[in-house]
Design a protein around this motif. Structure first.
Motif, mmCIF file in Angstrom:
data_model
loop_
_atom_site.group_PDB
_atom_site.id
_atom_site.type_symbol
_atom_site.label_atom_id
_atom_site.label_comp_id
_atom_site.label_asym_id
_atom_site.label_seq_id
_atom_site.Cartn_x
_atom_site.Cartn_y
_atom_site.Cartn_z
ATOM 1 N N LYS A 176 0.822 -1.213 0.000
ATOM 2 C CA LYS A 176 0.000 0.000 0.000
ATOM 3 C C LYS A 176 0.861 1.270 0.000
ATOM 4 O O LYS A 176 0.726 2.129 0.863
ATOM 5 N N PRO A 177 1.760 1.399 -0.994
ATOM 6 C CA PRO A 177 2.708 2.499 -0.967
ATOM 7 C C PRO A 177 2.329 3.693 -1.842
ATOM 8 O O PRO A 177 1.472 3.607 -2.717
ATOM 9 N N ILE A 178 3.016 4.797 -1.581
ATOM 10 C CA ILE A 178 2.938 5.987 -2.434
ATOM 11 C C ILE A 178 4.342 6.560 -2.562
ATOM 12 O O ILE A 178 5.150 6.476 -1.627
ATOM 13 N N ILE A 179 4.629 7.108 -3.728
ATOM 14 C CA ILE A 179 5.899 7.799 -3.945
ATOM 15 C C ILE A 179 5.601 9.131 -4.619
ATOM 16 O O ILE A 179 4.672 9.233 -5.428
ATOM 17 N N ASP A 180 6.353 10.143 -4.249
ATOM 18 C CA ASP A 180 6.261 11.456 -4.880
ATOM 19 C C ASP A 180 7.474 11.597 -5.796
ATOM 20 O O ASP A 180 8.614 11.572 -5.325
ATOM 21 N N LEU A 181 7.251 11.735 -7.087
ATOM 22 C CA LEU A 181 8.347 11.790 -8.047
ATOM 23 C C LEU A 181 9.160 13.072 -7.944
ATOM 24 O O LEU A 181 10.236 13.166 -8.518
ATOM 25 N N ASN A 182 8.666 14.043 -7.209
ATOM 26 C CA ASN A 182 9.364 15.313 -7.061
ATOM 27 C C ASN A 182 10.208 15.357 -5.792
ATOM 28 O O ASN A 182 10.666 16.411 -5.391
ATOM 29 N N GLN A 183 10.408 14.209 -5.163
ATOM 30 C CA GLN A 183 11.200 14.178 -3.945
ATOM 31 C C GLN A 183 12.646 14.556 -4.228
ATOM 32 O O GLN A 183 13.145 14.398 -5.338
ATOM 33 N N HIS A 184 13.306 15.001 -3.185
ATOM 34 C CA HIS A 184 14.733 15.302 -3.275
ATOM 35 C C HIS A 184 15.482 14.049 -3.701
ATOM 36 O O HIS A 184 15.116 12.938 -3.326
ATOM 37 N N LYS A 185 16.540 14.212 -4.468
ATOM 38 C CA LYS A 185 17.257 13.062 -5.029
ATOM 39 C C LYS A 185 17.745 12.078 -3.972
ATOM 40 O O LYS A 185 17.857 10.891 -4.227
ATOM 41 N N SER A 186 18.038 12.553 -2.764
ATOM 42 C CA SER A 186 18.562 11.636 -1.734
ATOM 43 C C SER A 186 17.504 10.631 -1.286
ATOM 44 O O SER A 186 17.832 9.567 -0.778
ATOM 45 N N ASP A 189 13.768 7.329 -4.460
ATOM 46 C CA ASP A 189 12.937 6.146 -4.631
ATOM 47 C C ASP A 189 12.443 5.600 -3.306
ATOM 48 O O ASP A 189 12.313 4.396 -3.138
ATOM 49 N N GLU A 190 12.163 6.485 -2.374
ATOM 50 C CA GLU A 190 11.623 6.030 -1.098
ATOM 51 C C GLU A 190 10.105 6.004 -1.162
ATOM 52 O O GLU A 190 9.451 7.016 -1.359
ATOM 53 N N TRP A 191 9.574 4.817 -0.997
ATOM 54 C CA TRP A 191 8.133 4.626 -0.986
ATOM 55 C C TRP A 191 7.632 4.745 0.436
ATOM 56 O O TRP A 191 8.246 4.228 1.366
ATOM 57 N N PHE A 192 6.517 5.410 0.612
ATOM 58 C CA PHE A 192 5.906 5.580 1.923
ATOM 59 C C PHE A 192 4.629 4.752 1.994
ATOM 60 O O PHE A 192 3.908 4.637 1.005
ATOM 61 N N GLU A 193 4.373 4.182 3.127
ATOM 62 C CA GLU A 193 3.161 3.392 3.288
ATOM 63 C C GLU A 193 1.968 4.309 3.539
ATOM 64 O O GLU A 193 1.964 5.110 4.456
ATOM 65 N N LEU A 194 0.971 4.171 2.681
ATOM 66 C CA LEU A 194 -0.266 4.915 2.884
ATOM 67 C C LEU A 194 -0.980 4.421 4.134
ATOM 68 O O LEU A 194 -1.511 5.195 4.907
#
Length: 199
Positions: A176-186, A189-194
């Protein structure tokens, strides 16, 4: 098998997604208001008995309809959410390995000023409904991923599309993840659990 379905055809971003998909496979079927109606029964419009896709991208409009009364403006986005929910239910019942990426907003995850939240409460609410209903179907076989293409524009649209298609072929292990493609490069690719559910 490498069959891909794309929901959403008309936006520039959907067209860019389609080009990125075609870099991976020629077996692509597109759906939009040209060939489906979100107001009608799913199963009368799409054959779900055979030839189900292996991968799906959902980039459909959940905007409110201008000119409708305050209560009625919710009808259109909720109808779309319900339609796609029925699609995901059919995928889930098929017990087939399918990966679904749906386009959403990370506004539900962020901390924002109180006045901003109040001003955009309807939009935030629709995105919560979308994320809750669609992410509910994710499982070991049906992987349902939420992706937010924040600040998409002509400069980053192709890169965003490439990354989204990449997630179709290499989904994260987070449920059940979400990722924001505008995240800082560091934390690119960190997915957050909704939702964190007790198994």
């Amino acid at each position: 098998m490498n069959r891909v379905w794309l929901f959403g055809e008309t936006s520039d971003f959907s067209k860019t997604l389609l080009r990125a998909i075609r870099e991976k496979t020629s077996d692509v079927q597109t759906f939009g208001r040209r060939n489906i109606s979100y107001d009608e029964d799913l199963r009368t419009q799409i054959s779900l008995n055979e030839n189900l896709p292996d991968k799906v991208i959902i980039n459909v409009n959940l905007g409110f309809t201008w000119g409708k009364t305050k209560a009625l403006k919710w009808v259109d986005p909720l109808q779309v959410i319900y339609f796609i929910s029925e699609l995901l239910k059919a995928f889930h019942e098929s017990n087939k390995d399918i990966t679904v990426v749906y386009i959403t907003s990370s506004i539900t995850m962020g901390v924002c000023p109180e006045q901003y939240f109040l001003k955009h409460k309807d939009y935030v609410s629709i995105r919560h409904v979308q994320q809750t209903m669609w992410s509910a179907y994710t499982s070991d076989k049906l992987k349902v991923l939420a992706v937010s293409p924040s600040n998409v524009n002509t400069d980053n649209m192709e890169k965003y599309a490439e990354r989204i298609v990449g997630f179709l072929y290499n989904p994260p292990s987070v449920r059940k993840p979400i990722i924001d493609l505008n995240q800082h490069k560091s934390i690119r690719d960190e997915w957050f659990e909704l939702y964190k559910l007790d198994k």
